[in-house]
Design an enzyme around this catalytic site. Structure first.
Site, PDB file in Angstrom:
ATOM      1  N   LYS A 286     -15.970 -22.693  20.773  1.00  0.00           N
ATOM      2  CA  LYS A 286     -16.903 -22.044  19.844  1.00  0.00           C
ATOM      3  C   LYS A 286     -16.356 -22.160  18.422  1.00  0.00           C
ATOM      4  O   LYS A 286     -15.144 -22.042  18.208  1.00  0.00           O
ATOM      5  CB  LYS A 286     -17.038 -20.571  20.268  1.00  0.00           C
TER       6      LYS A 286
ATOM      7  N   SER B  42     -21.719 -11.789  24.406  1.00  0.00           N
ATOM      8  CA  SER B  42     -21.915 -13.141  23.881  1.00  0.00           C
ATOM      9  C   SER B  42     -21.386 -14.280  24.733  1.00  0.00           C
ATOM     10  O   SER B  42     -21.640 -15.439  24.401  1.00  0.00           O
ATOM     11  CB  SER B  42     -21.310 -13.250  22.490  1.00  0.00           C
TER      12      SER B  42
ATOM     13  N   SER C  74     -24.050 -14.685  21.335  1.00  0.00           N
ATOM     14  CA  SER C  74     -23.872 -15.581  20.215  1.00  0.00           C
ATOM     15  C   SER C  74     -23.247 -16.930  20.590  1.00  0.00           C
ATOM     16  O   SER C  74     -23.382 -17.889  19.844  1.00  0.00           O
ATOM     17  CB  SER C  74     -22.981 -14.915  19.165  1.00  0.00           C
TER      18      SER C  74
HETATM   19  N1  GLN Z   1     -25.568  -9.793  20.727  1.00  0.00           N
HETATM   20  C1  GLN Z   1     -24.571  -8.822  20.412  1.00  0.00           C
HETATM   21  C2  GLN Z   1     -24.512  -8.640  18.918  1.00  0.00           C
HETATM   22  O1  GLN Z   1     -25.305  -9.219  18.270  1.00  0.00           O
HETATM   23  C3  GLN Z   1     -23.248  -9.252  20.971  1.00  0.00           C
HETATM   24  C4  GLN Z   1     -22.594 -10.287  20.150  1.00  0.00           C
HETATM   25  C5  GLN Z   1     -21.281 -10.752  20.712  1.00  0.00           C
HETATM   26  O2  GLN Z   1     -20.922 -10.436  21.828  1.00  0.00           O
HETATM   27  N2  GLN Z   1     -20.538 -11.446  19.874  1.00  0.00           N
HETATM   28  O3  GLN Z   1     -23.710  -7.946  18.396  1.00  0.00           O
END
Ligand code: GLN
Length: 492
Positions: free
Chosen positions: A81, A180, A156
């Site tokens: 990532k 995410s 994400s």
């Molecule tokens: N979707 C969640 C957020 O927007 C989790 C994001 C993540 O785990 N980095 O915060």
């Protein structure tokens, strides 16, 4: 499809060691696949062709010398990532702010992957600063779901999940702050695991919410996931929250089966508005585990209903503090903001942040700054921390009587682009089932457990006790062995 890219990590390792395939051949096969799929999927923000081929040639030399056990991923092409620093390469965090940032050092997880012999093909797309559930918040355009290009891959770590589903790498790394890794794994029909908080060093992971962030693997099956986790786990003096808990061989219990496993099913996790196909796939998964000898216990986690608001206060508060470093001075974008109102210095700070951050990131910074501001701190931040403690205790109590907890990973399958962009709350709801596990620091996995009537993958989540990854992986492997959902391929 080229035969090499259809091999899973453990199959490829065998072929590499038997010298039936070289790492250079495997790397070239994946680079070819990237070329073939990227225009449609956009899973990568950068492809490191030269570096990857050099690493592959080096791996081939070492493979010829029989240097195998010390380097468990020797020659295996993977992706990471784009919030993990990798020396000498761009690390953008999918933000305009870091468009021209070149990492001066390797994140520990990247260093460990390299030491394990992996070949890093490129940096995967994501939501900007890991805030989002769809990759639609990437400043460089979203990734697409290889199962259906009209739908989001989740987020994400959407690029990391999409590249595994598209077979444009053998496995990948992502990060999980509120879901995410698991939610995109569910959307893309692959396996994704968030380890226990502290299991994998966060050094060199660009911070979003430091008390929640964890790095973890995406793979095509549970064994590959365990192999990847073996490579990146362990104590690191460079991350004070990394634990010195001993690291077992995560593949150790994969064959132990479901017999005798006590599985808790939280009744609160079958929420209103859950997609009926998701619900029935999870019910079937529970049945499968029972038929294979697991004991099923209904459990209750009543404080889970507060997890979402608690998370959005704590994560945003930490983000507002972590992202204060992007001031246009030390790295990344610098805008010329000399204004009458702010003068040259403050004007430059303000203009850089205005220009560099996307909408969602600004929203989180404002939410977090508000929650931390004097007069509101106790009402929001302190209260959220208290409820977080209650959520942790509730898990501790439940884990007196069960070994793992099973639920859906997300209440719905992948949604269509644009569907949730104008309504942040509906986007936030994607993570309602994954967030409690982050608040409590627990390990959790998502694995495929079927597809909807529209042929979109469904994820099954298994959560374990702190440092109970081996048991989580055992349960996941037992489910995988009893079914063949993980073999379903995206049509790409
Ligand atoms: N979707 C969640 C957020 O927007 C989790 C994001 C993540 O785990 N980095 O915060």
């Amino acid at each position: 499809m080229n035969e090499i890219i259809s091999l899973s990590v453990h199959e490829l390792i065998e072929k590499l060691r038997a010298r039936e395939v070289s790492s250079e051949e495997a790397t070239r096969a994946y680079l070819g696949r990237i070329e073939e799929t990227e225009e449609r999927v956009h899973a990568y923000l950068s492809v490191l062709e030269e570096e990857a081929l050099a690493a592959a040639q080096e791996a081939d030399k070492r493979l010829a010398g029989g240097d195998n056990d010390a380097s468990p991923l020797l020659g295996v092409p993977v992706a990471v990532k784009d919030l993990l620093c990798m020396k000498g390469t761009p690390t953008t965090c999918a933000s305009k702010f870091l468009e021209n940032f070149i990492s001066p050092y390797d994140a520990t997880a990247v260093r460990l992957l390299k030491e394990a012999g992996a070949v890093i093909l490129g940096k995967a797309n994501m939501d900007e600063f890991a805030m989002g559930s769809s990759t639609e918040h990437s400043a460089y355009g979203p990734s697409r779901n290889p199962w259906n290009l009209e739908t989001i891959p989740g987020g994400s770590s959407g690029g990391s999940a999409a590249t595994v589903a598209a077979r444009s790498c053998a496995a990948s790394l992502g990060s999980d702050t509120g879901g995410s890794i698991r939610q995109p794994a569910a959307c893309c029909g692959v396996v994704g695991m968030k380890p226990t908080y502290g299991r994998v060093s966060r050094y060199g992971l660009i911070a979003f919410a430091s008390s929640l962030d964890q790095i973890g693997p995406f793979a095509r099956n549970v064994r590959d996931c365990a192999i990847m986790l073996n490579a990146v786990s362990g104590h690191d003096p460079l991350d004070s929250t990394s634990t010195d808990e001993s690291v077992p061989d995560f593949t150790g219990d994969l064959g132990a089966g479901a017999k005798g496993l006590r599985i808790g099913i939280p009744k609160e996790y079958f929420i209103d508005g859950m997609d009926p196909d998701v619900e029935s796939a999870v019910q079937n998964a529970i049945k499968t585990m029972e038929e294979n000898g697991a004991e099923i216990h209904e459990i209750s986690l009543p404080h889970s209903q507060y997890a979402l608001p608690v998370y959005y206060i704590i994560a945003s508060a930490e983000a507002s503090s972590n992202l204060a470093r992007y001031d246009g001075v030390r790295y990344g974008l610098r805008a010329n903001g000399n204004s009458e109102e702010y003068g040259p210095l403050y004007g430059m700070y303000a203009a850089s942040r205005e220009e560099g951050f996307g909408e969602e990131v600004k929203r989180r910074i404002m939410l977090g700054t508000y929650a931390l501001s004097s007069g509101y701190y106790d009402a929001y931040y302190t209260k959220a921390q208290r409820v977080r403690t209650l959520i942790c205790r509730e898990f501790e109590d439940v884990f007196q009587n069960v070994d793992v907890i099973m639920s859906a990973t997300a209440p719905t399958p992948a949604f269509r682009f644009g569907e949730r962009m104008d309504d942040p709350i509906s986007m936030y709801l994607s993570d309602i089932l994954t967030i409690p596990c982050n608040l409590a620091g627990l390990p959790g996995i998502s694995q495929p457990c079927g597809v909807t009537s529209l042929d979109l993958p469904i994820g099954l989540q298994i959560i374990g006790k702190p440092f109970g990854e081996t048991t989580v992986l055992r349960a996941a492997a037992a489910f995988e062995k009893a079914t063949d959902h993980h073999l379903a391929l995206s049509p790409l």
